[in-house]
Write a protein that holds these residues in place. Sequence first.
Motif: not given
Length: 266
Positions: A21-26, A30-53
């Motif tokens: 995750r740290r590598n992808l964040r780096a 600095g990419i102007p048109d990209i906004e990193l809105v969330k980092e998830c460490g497991n699948g369940r968090d990913a599902v809820s975050s994708i639904r919400a965000l």
Amino acid sequence: MTSTQSRKIKVIVVDDEPPARRNLRALLAGIPDIELVKECGNGRDAVSSIRALEPDMVFLDVQMPEMDGFEVLEQLTDQPVPVIIFVTAYDQYALKAFEVSALDYLLKPFDDARFHKALTQARRQIEQQDSSELGRKLLTLMGAREIRPDASPRYLTRLMVKTAGRVIFIRAEEIDWVEAYDNYLRLHVGGKAHLLRQTMNELEAALNPEQFARIHRSTIVNLDRVKELQPHFNEQRVVLKDGTELKLSRTRREWLEQWLGRGGLS
């Protein structure tokens, strides 16, 4: 989807390994048109975050404990799915991942150039197509639950193999025949052979049965390449148009003879 020129592309990174995750964040920083809105460490968090965000793009690790990347997508059949870039250290998942041209597949470890190529492709898809359509294509082709009850079956159209330190893509229709080879499959394509780490049962299930047939427990053949059947002592051999002779099992003999009798040969 609103044009990406008027707003930033929302991105979620999903990986159970903090260094990944740290590598992808780096890389995204600095990419102007990209906004990193969330980092998830497991699948369940990913599902809820994708639904919400409702992100536009997700970098999704395939192999995670409890819920893997494909299972994450299966939980999202009731809503638009963002453009997915799979990230994993295990290339055996390419059979599923590359069925959809709307996404990419990053094989760890990847360099900056490969990352930016995937990002460019994903950005182009976001600009050109509606994300809900991408989601329907993705979930149907990867073998998740059917979106429409009348949807026709989809089969593998291309495979990814490694050869001479490179990764190449082979269209399924280009395959002449396949044989079991130790813990691999050997794909015979136009006189060349390529190794694929996949089981015979898995590949057979993924290929279109109207084009490919398993003629022996260790052999799959492209029916378009079949020229004739020939007796060989107490058994039959399948002869391909290039002269290759393959053993035909007794259990598949009757079926193949019927296929040939229906005008299967051109």
